[in-house]
Design a protein around this motif. Sequence first.
Motif, PDB file in Angstrom:
ATOM      1  N   ARG A 233      -5.558  15.079   5.236  1.00 45.68           N
ATOM      2  CA  ARG A 233      -4.606  13.980   5.250  1.00 45.68           C
ATOM      3  C   ARG A 233      -3.344  14.556   6.067  1.00 45.68           C
ATOM      4  NH1 ARG A 233      -6.109   9.492   3.173  1.00 45.68           N
ATOM      5  NH2 ARG A 233      -7.694   9.256   1.384  1.00 45.68           N
ATOM      6  N   GLY A 234      -3.433  15.546   6.459  1.00 48.89           N
ATOM      7  CA  GLY A 234      -2.092  16.259   7.185  1.00 48.89           C
ATOM      8  C   GLY A 234      -1.151  16.842   6.559  1.00 48.89           C
ATOM      9  N   LEU A 235      -1.415  17.220   4.985  1.00 49.28           N
ATOM     10  CA  LEU A 235      -0.249  17.805   4.454  1.00 49.28           C
ATOM     11  C   LEU A 235      -0.388  19.206   4.633  1.00 49.28           C
ATOM     12  CD1 LEU A 235      -1.076  15.121   2.595  1.00 49.28           C
ATOM     13  CD2 LEU A 235       0.229  16.701   0.841  1.00 49.28           C
ATOM     14  N   SER A 236       0.607  19.975   4.337  1.00 49.72           N
ATOM     15  CA  SER A 236       0.806  21.368   4.697  1.00 49.72           C
ATOM     16  C   SER A 236       0.722  21.936   2.898  1.00 49.72           C
ATOM     17  CB  SER A 236       2.180  21.920   4.839  1.00 49.72           C
ATOM     18  OG  SER A 236       2.240  23.041   4.560  1.00 49.72           O
ATOM     19  N   VAL A 237      -0.437  22.916   2.680  1.00 45.93           N
ATOM     20  CA  VAL A 237      -0.320  23.256   1.258  1.00 45.93           C
ATOM     21  C   VAL A 237      -0.228  24.953   1.354  1.00 45.93           C
ATOM     22  CG1 VAL A 237      -2.101  23.650  -0.594  1.00 45.93           C
ATOM     23  CG2 VAL A 237      -2.403  21.764   1.082  1.00 45.93           C
TER      24      VAL A 237
ATOM     25  N   MET B  50       0.782  -1.191   0.065  1.00 51.59           N
ATOM     26  CA  MET B  50      -0.082   0.026  -0.008  1.00 51.59           C
ATOM     27  C   MET B  50       1.011   1.215   0.028  1.00 51.59           C
ATOM     28  SD  MET B  50      -3.093   0.914   0.135  1.00 51.59           S
ATOM     29  CE  MET B  50      -4.470   1.817   0.968  1.00 51.59           C
ATOM     30  N   ALA B  51       0.489   2.154  -0.939  1.00 51.41           N
ATOM     31  CA  ALA B  51       1.326   3.186  -1.021  1.00 51.41           C
ATOM     32  C   ALA B  51       0.993   4.166   0.202  1.00 51.41           C
ATOM     33  CB  ALA B  51       0.997   4.091  -2.043  1.00 51.41           C
ATOM     34  N   ASN B  52       1.982   5.019   0.625  1.00 52.99           N
ATOM     35  CA  ASN B  52       1.871   5.723   1.958  1.00 52.99           C
ATOM     36  C   ASN B  52       1.134   7.056   1.383  1.00 52.99           C
ATOM     37  OD1 ASN B  52       2.313   7.492   4.137  1.00 52.99           O
ATOM     38  ND2 ASN B  52       4.395   8.079   3.283  1.00 52.99           N
ATOM     39  N   ARG B  53      -0.302   6.829   2.065  1.00 53.57           N
ATOM     40  CA  ARG B  53      -1.437   8.053   1.572  1.00 53.57           C
ATOM     41  C   ARG B  53      -1.623   8.870   2.917  1.00 53.57           C
ATOM     42  NH1 ARG B  53      -6.090   6.496   1.084  1.00 53.57           N
ATOM     43  NH2 ARG B  53      -5.657   4.270   1.503  1.00 53.57           N
ATOM     44  N   SER B  54      -1.054   8.487   3.991  1.00 50.10           N
ATOM     45  CA  SER B  54      -1.432   9.165   5.159  1.00 50.10           C
ATOM     46  C   SER B  54      -0.343   9.632   6.131  1.00 50.10           C
ATOM     47  CB  SER B  54      -2.392   8.272   6.117  1.00 50.10           C
ATOM     48  OG  SER B  54      -2.506   9.199   7.132  1.00 50.10           O
ATOM     49  N   VAL B  55       0.190  10.853   5.931  1.00 48.18           N
ATOM     50  CA  VAL B  55       1.414  11.442   6.733  1.00 48.18           C
ATOM     51  C   VAL B  55       0.818  11.788   8.176  1.00 48.18           C
ATOM     52  CG1 VAL B  55       2.332  12.142   4.499  1.00 48.18           C
ATOM     53  CG2 VAL B  55       1.086  13.763   6.047  1.00 48.18           C
ATOM     54  N   GLY B  56      -0.432  11.803   8.524  1.00 47.00           N
ATOM     55  CA  GLY B  56      -0.761  12.054   9.822  1.00 47.00           C
ATOM     56  C   GLY B  56      -0.360  13.405   9.950  1.00 47.00           C
ATOM     57  N   VAL B  57      -0.860  14.192  11.113  1.00 44.99           N
ATOM     58  CA  VAL B  57      -0.701  15.590  11.202  1.00 44.99           C
ATOM     59  C   VAL B  57       0.754  15.685  11.802  1.00 44.99           C
ATOM     60  CG1 VAL B  57      -1.626  17.563  12.454  1.00 44.99           C
ATOM     61  CG2 VAL B  57      -3.119  16.280  11.393  1.00 44.99           C
TER      62      VAL B  57
END
Length: 258
Positions: free
Chosen positions: A204-208, A1-8
């Motif tokens: 998903r916890g990314l920074s945009v 499974m690809a890493n889809r969740s980086v967490g906050v």
Amino acid sequence: MANRSVGVSPLPLVELLHIVHRYGETEVLSDVSLTLSGGEVIGLVGDNGSGKSTLLKIIAGYHQPTSGVVRVLGRPTTLRNAGQSRALGIEPVYQDLAILDDLSLWRNFFLGKERRRGRFGLGLLNARWMRKECETRLRELGLSRIQSVEMPARLLSGGERQALAVTRAVYFGAKVLLLDEPTASLSAREAGNVLQAISAARQRGLSVLYIDHNLHHVLPVADRVVVLEHGRVVSELRASQVTEDELQRLIAPPLSHT
Ligand SMILES: Nc1ncnc2c1ncn2[C@@H]1O[C@H](COP(=O)(O)OP(=O)(O)OP(=O)(O)O)[C@@H](O)[C@H]1O
Ligand SMILES: [Mg+2]
């Protein structure tokens, strides 16, 4: 499974400290400090030529600042090129980036990251799995016009392309997304696709880091808004605490007659 969740991430992902940038003699960024944290959308706004794209290109590794410090995950880091930024999970998303018109949506989604069968991933393409996975991601995104992931990417609208590119970057583990006017020249509906993809990335916890002249697009998705003027940060506000009119006035103050 690809890493889809980086967490906050409790840590700031990227910090810019006292960044100065000159093109030749011309200083276009002067003492800019900015923190990008996980689970946050920063709207970067300001007049034409205020230095927004230059700032983004520094984080993307395209330009090296004349002076100042860039920290990634707390560490002072020299981003020498785009590859280096990307390796650290910093992903600029461009309108036409890495989407091949004649390939199907699912082939585009997994382009260069194809899933193969077999123990060491050396076998045939696992097309069934990739199709299904791509379908699920696009459904989550609510791209309702898309009937099939077999359709060629050339049939996508500008907004759908952008949304697909954002979703793909999130899916493959980007931590920081850099978007420079992704809704320019899109219809309201298409812009909606992009804004939804931005919100999903934030969840998903990314920074945009999101640059746009259209405050109507920026304000609803941003947590914080940073206003640049002549290469300086002149305001930094919570998006929920400012109206579009107020923000517009901060960007282009009414002419003073004194
Ligand atoms: N590669 C370059 N070489 C020289 N000058 C540049 C270069 N790129 C940008 N500039 C100048 O730097 C200043 C800031 O440009 P930048 O593109 O960062 O502004 P911006 O805020 O993104 O503007 P816009 O809203 O119009 O996209 C402008 O005066 C621009 O002309
Ligand atoms: Mg620009």
